[in-house]
Design a protein around this motif. Structure first.
Motif, PDB file in Angstrom:
ATOM      1  N   MET A 143       1.383  11.070 -18.346  1.00  0.00           N
ATOM      2  CA  MET A 143       1.394  10.951 -16.889  1.00  0.00           C
ATOM      3  C   MET A 143       0.017  11.130 -16.268  1.00  0.00           C
ATOM      4  O   MET A 143      -0.253  10.575 -15.193  1.00  0.00           O
ATOM      5  N   ASN A 144      -0.882  11.860 -16.904  1.00  0.00           N
ATOM      6  CA  ASN A 144      -2.251  11.937 -16.380  1.00  0.00           C
ATOM      7  C   ASN A 144      -2.922  10.571 -16.425  1.00  0.00           C
ATOM      8  O   ASN A 144      -3.666  10.196 -15.506  1.00  0.00           O
ATOM      9  N   GLU A 145      -2.663   9.823 -17.492  1.00  0.00           N
ATOM     10  CA  GLU A 145      -3.212   8.472 -17.598  1.00  0.00           C
ATOM     11  C   GLU A 145      -2.581   7.542 -16.562  1.00  0.00           C
ATOM     12  O   GLU A 145      -3.252   6.664 -16.005  1.00  0.00           O
ATOM     13  N   VAL A 146      -1.297   7.740 -16.300  1.00  0.00           N
ATOM     14  CA  VAL A 146      -0.621   6.948 -15.278  1.00  0.00           C
ATOM     15  C   VAL A 146      -1.225   7.222 -13.901  1.00  0.00           C
ATOM     16  O   VAL A 146      -1.482   6.299 -13.120  1.00  0.00           O
ATOM     17  N   VAL A 147      -1.464   8.492 -13.606  1.00  0.00           N
ATOM     18  CA  VAL A 147      -2.073   8.859 -12.325  1.00  0.00           C
ATOM     19  C   VAL A 147      -3.432   8.192 -12.172  1.00  0.00           C
ATOM     20  O   VAL A 147      -3.752   7.622 -11.117  1.00  0.00           O
ATOM     21  N   VAL A 197       8.168   9.371 -18.836  1.00  0.00           N
ATOM     22  CA  VAL A 197       7.230   8.272 -18.606  1.00  0.00           C
ATOM     23  C   VAL A 197       7.991   6.945 -18.585  1.00  0.00           C
ATOM     24  O   VAL A 197       7.719   6.069 -17.754  1.00  0.00           O
ATOM     25  N   TYR A 198       8.936   6.801 -19.491  1.00  0.00           N
ATOM     26  CA  TYR A 198       9.755   5.581 -19.500  1.00  0.00           C
ATOM     27  C   TYR A 198      10.472   5.427 -18.156  1.00  0.00           C
ATOM     28  O   TYR A 198      10.461   4.343 -17.551  1.00  0.00           O
ATOM     29  N   SER A 199      11.090   6.492 -17.693  1.00  0.00           N
ATOM     30  CA  SER A 199      11.813   6.441 -16.421  1.00  0.00           C
ATOM     31  C   SER A 199      10.874   6.083 -15.280  1.00  0.00           C
ATOM     32  O   SER A 199      11.251   5.335 -14.367  1.00  0.00           O
ATOM     33  N   PHE A 200       9.645   6.605 -15.333  1.00  0.00           N
ATOM     34  CA  PHE A 200       8.677   6.266 -14.293  1.00  0.00           C
ATOM     35  C   PHE A 200       8.390   4.767 -14.318  1.00  0.00           C
ATOM     36  O   PHE A 200       8.293   4.127 -13.265  1.00  0.00           O
ATOM     37  N   GLY A 201       8.249   4.198 -15.512  1.00  0.00           N
ATOM     38  CA  GLY A 201       7.998   2.769 -15.621  1.00  0.00           C
ATOM     39  C   GLY A 201       9.116   1.943 -15.017  1.00  0.00           C
ATOM     40  O   GLY A 201       8.870   0.903 -14.380  1.00  0.00           O
ATOM     41  N   VAL A 202      10.345   2.389 -15.195  1.00  0.00           N
ATOM     42  CA  VAL A 202      11.483   1.683 -14.611  1.00  0.00           C
ATOM     43  C   VAL A 202      11.391   1.699 -13.085  1.00  0.00           C
ATOM     44  O   VAL A 202      11.578   0.672 -12.422  1.00  0.00           O
ATOM     45  N   ASN A 219       0.824  -1.212   0.000  1.00  0.00           N
ATOM     46  CA  ASN A 219       0.000   0.000   0.000  1.00  0.00           C
ATOM     47  C   ASN A 219       0.858   1.262   0.000  1.00  0.00           C
ATOM     48  O   ASN A 219       0.543   2.236  -0.688  1.00  0.00           O
ATOM     49  N   LEU A 220       1.939   1.241   0.771  1.00  0.00           N
ATOM     50  CA  LEU A 220       2.799   2.421   0.799  1.00  0.00           C
ATOM     51  C   LEU A 220       3.547   2.585  -0.525  1.00  0.00           C
ATOM     52  O   LEU A 220       3.780   3.702  -0.977  1.00  0.00           O
ATOM     53  N   ARG A 221       3.901   1.498  -1.152  1.00  0.00           N
ATOM     54  CA  ARG A 221       4.564   1.599  -2.456  1.00  0.00           C
ATOM     55  C   ARG A 221       3.620   2.227  -3.487  1.00  0.00           C
ATOM     56  O   ARG A 221       4.045   3.052  -4.303  1.00  0.00           O
ATOM     57  N   MET A 222       2.361   1.832  -3.432  1.00  0.00           N
ATOM     58  CA  MET A 222       1.403   2.405  -4.369  1.00  0.00           C
ATOM     59  C   MET A 222       1.140   3.873  -4.041  1.00  0.00           C
ATOM     60  O   MET A 222       0.942   4.704  -4.935  1.00  0.00           O
ATOM     61  N   LYS A 223       1.184   4.210  -2.750  1.00  0.00           N
ATOM     62  CA  LYS A 223       1.010   5.615  -2.366  1.00  0.00           C
ATOM     63  C   LYS A 223       2.178   6.457  -2.877  1.00  0.00           C
ATOM     64  O   LYS A 223       1.976   7.549  -3.423  1.00  0.00           O
ATOM     65  N   VAL A 224       3.382   5.944  -2.720  1.00  0.00           N
ATOM     66  CA  VAL A 224       4.569   6.658  -3.192  1.00  0.00           C
ATOM     67  C   VAL A 224       4.541   6.786  -4.711  1.00  0.00           C
ATOM     68  O   VAL A 224       4.842   7.852  -5.272  1.00  0.00           O
ATOM     69  N   ALA A 225       4.176   5.700  -5.388  1.00  0.00           N
ATOM     70  CA  ALA A 225       4.119   5.737  -6.857  1.00  0.00           C
ATOM     71  C   ALA A 225       3.123   6.783  -7.336  1.00  0.00           C
ATOM     72  O   ALA A 225       3.405   7.542  -8.274  1.00  0.00           O
ATOM     73  N   LEU A 226       1.975   6.850  -6.683  1.00  0.00           N
ATOM     74  CA  LEU A 226       0.952   7.821  -7.076  1.00  0.00           C
ATOM     75  C   LEU A 226       1.433   9.248  -6.833  1.00  0.00           C
ATOM     76  O   LEU A 226       1.255  10.133  -7.687  1.00  0.00           O
ATOM     77  N   GLY A 227       2.051   9.490  -5.690  1.00  0.00           N
ATOM     78  CA  GLY A 227       2.549  10.838  -5.408  1.00  0.00           C
ATOM     79  C   GLY A 227       3.606  11.273  -6.400  1.00  0.00           C
ATOM     80  O   GLY A 227       3.594  12.402  -6.894  1.00  0.00           O
ATOM     81  N   ALA A 228       4.535  10.373  -6.713  1.00  0.00           N
ATOM     82  CA  ALA A 228       5.583  10.701  -7.676  1.00  0.00           C
ATOM     83  C   ALA A 228       4.986  10.943  -9.061  1.00  0.00           C
ATOM     84  O   ALA A 228       5.418  11.846  -9.794  1.00  0.00           O
ATOM     85  N   ALA A 229       3.970  10.143  -9.413  1.00  0.00           N
ATOM     86  CA  ALA A 229       3.308  10.312 -10.712  1.00  0.00           C
ATOM     87  C   ALA A 229       2.614  11.670 -10.790  1.00  0.00           C
ATOM     88  O   ALA A 229       2.643  12.337 -11.835  1.00  0.00           O
TER      89      ALA A 229
END
Length: 418
Positions: A368-372, A288-293, A201-211
């Motif tokens: 990135m809006n789609e990623v969010v 976006v690529y870097s975010f995927g990594v 859950n925290l990983r997904m929270k961090v991913a969302l904030g960074a996105a």
């Protein structure tokens, strides 16, 4: 188009080990503890000719506007600090105040009065992170200015706050808010009691904030390409809110109908998009690529490049890609430390998102809006657990914080985390 795997095979560069006990990006981790070599080796920053510049990152050019030093400094609302105040606030830059170090300098922990901004006694007032630029090299000064230019004008909950700067004689310093949890890189790869493995859950929270931070940078309001998105540049506050740091390589996005910005190839190997590495053409889809990594690192608990792993597993993207499209097989690459904390469908959705982000062809990557939006949908199923888990981590952190001070990752080359 040259694939990033090919870049590895032709030997443009290989990862270099981090400094013992120090993370890769002190500036990016203003608030965190630095990783050791236990988790593998961090990728190097490379230029187009393959030279190792992990100790000295060069930004290709300053943003188009404002153009000169005076305009940049005058266009911000940042506090101008005197060198003596910062010297006193960090206890004369004592070694035990160091949060992290790198080629561009060290980051020190300090204390100032939150109203007067004058130095206070350790443990009183507001905690700050002070990056002190090594007194050498014009390129370091250019990155210092780039950091001020962007963080002095861009404001968002998911961008680290730059409080001020010092430009006095030969001294160049940057003053940031202190991020007590340090970098995402430390939480993923550092194996110590101070850094507990992040829950799903925290990983997904961090991913969302960074996105959200990246989405803001790409928005019409900002029009900025970050260019150095990686786990060491994602800092965490007490509540695990993610904030992007280290803007020394950021660039203004394309204008006048152009599709890309042409730059000297800079950044961190492994995270950089293949088309950018091949051509120097920079777009928002490169971020976006870097975010995927990074998302893939969060799912697997593995570094994007790790020479300590067996052959065939050293390149995370190469190793993981065959598993990511299958609900059954994707579970084989998930970090064992979060086993049982997610549903197979949630893991598959996150893995599918990572696959889309690291597509070799930029046009197939989401924005990135789609990623969010995708991350919000993944988080919805377990959002009620996030705060509960964060509270548990906060209790553990409070118990440990009295024993150990957080350190920062080595500055990649940006002023923010060094």
């Amino acid at each position: 188009m040259l694939d990033i795997v090919l870049l590895l095979k032709i030997g443009i560069v290989s990862p270099s080990p981090t400094h013992p006990g120090v993370g890769r990006d002190a500036p990016g981790e203003l608030l965190g503890r630095s990783p050791t070599g236990q988790g593998g080796q961090s990728p190097r920053n490379v230029s187009i000719d393959g030279r190792d510049i992990s100790s000295r990152r060069l930004s290709s050019s300053l943003p188009m506007t404002p153009r000169n030093e005076g305009e940049i400094l005058d266009s911000t609302n940042l506090k101008s600090f005197g060198f003596n105040d910062l010297r006193v606030s960090t206890r004369n830059f004592r070694p035990d105040s160091v949060l992290g170090e790198g080629g561009f300098g060290c980051v020190f922990k300090g204390w100032i009065d939150e109203h007067t901004f004058k130095a206070t006694k350790p443990g009183t007032g507001m905690v700050i992170a002070v990056k002190r630029l090594n007194q050498e090299g014009f390129q370091g000064h250019k990155e210092w200015l780039t950091e001020i230019n962007y963080l002095g004008q861009l404001y968002h909950p998911n961008l680290v706050k730059l409080i001020g700067y010092c430009l006095e004689d030969e001294h160049r310093l940057l003053v940031y808010e202190f991020m007590p949890r340090g970098s995402l890189e430390n939480h993923l790869f550092r194996r110590t009691s101070h850094f507990q493995p992040l829950s799903w859950n925290l990983r997904m929270k961090v991913a969302l904030g960074a996105a959200k931070g990246l989405a803001y940078l790409h928005s019409p309001e900002a029009k900025v390409i970050y260019r150095d998105f990686k786990s060491s540049n994602i800092l965490l506050d007490t509540n695990y809110n993610a904030k992007l740091s280290d803007f020394g390589l950021a660039k203004d996005g394309p204008i006048d109908g152009k599709s890309h910005v042409s730059t000297r190839i800079m950044g961190t190997y492994g995270y950089a998009a293949p088309e950018y590495m091949a051509t120097g053409h920079l777009t928002a889809r490169s971020d976006v690529y870097s975010f995927g990594v990074v998302l893939l690192e969060m799912l697997t608990g593995r570094r994007v490049l790790d020479k300590n792993r067996p052959r065939g597993e050293q390149n995370l993207i190469e190793w993981a890609r065959p598993y990511l499209a299958s609900k059954r097989r994707v579970l084989r690459v998930m970090d064992a430390r979060i086993e049982g904390q997610y549903t197979p469908s949630s893991a598959l959705r996150a893995a599918t998102l990572a696959i889309k982000c690291i597509a070799v062809e930029p046009r197939y990557r989401p924005n990135m809006n789609e990623v969010v939006k995708a991350l919000e949908q993944i988080q919805d199923t377990g959002s009620f657990k996030i705060e509960e888990t964060a509270q548990k981590h906060r209790r553990t952190f409070a118990e440990d914080s009295g024993r150990k001070a957080a350190s920062y990752p080595r500055p990649s080359a940006s002023p923010f985390m060094t």
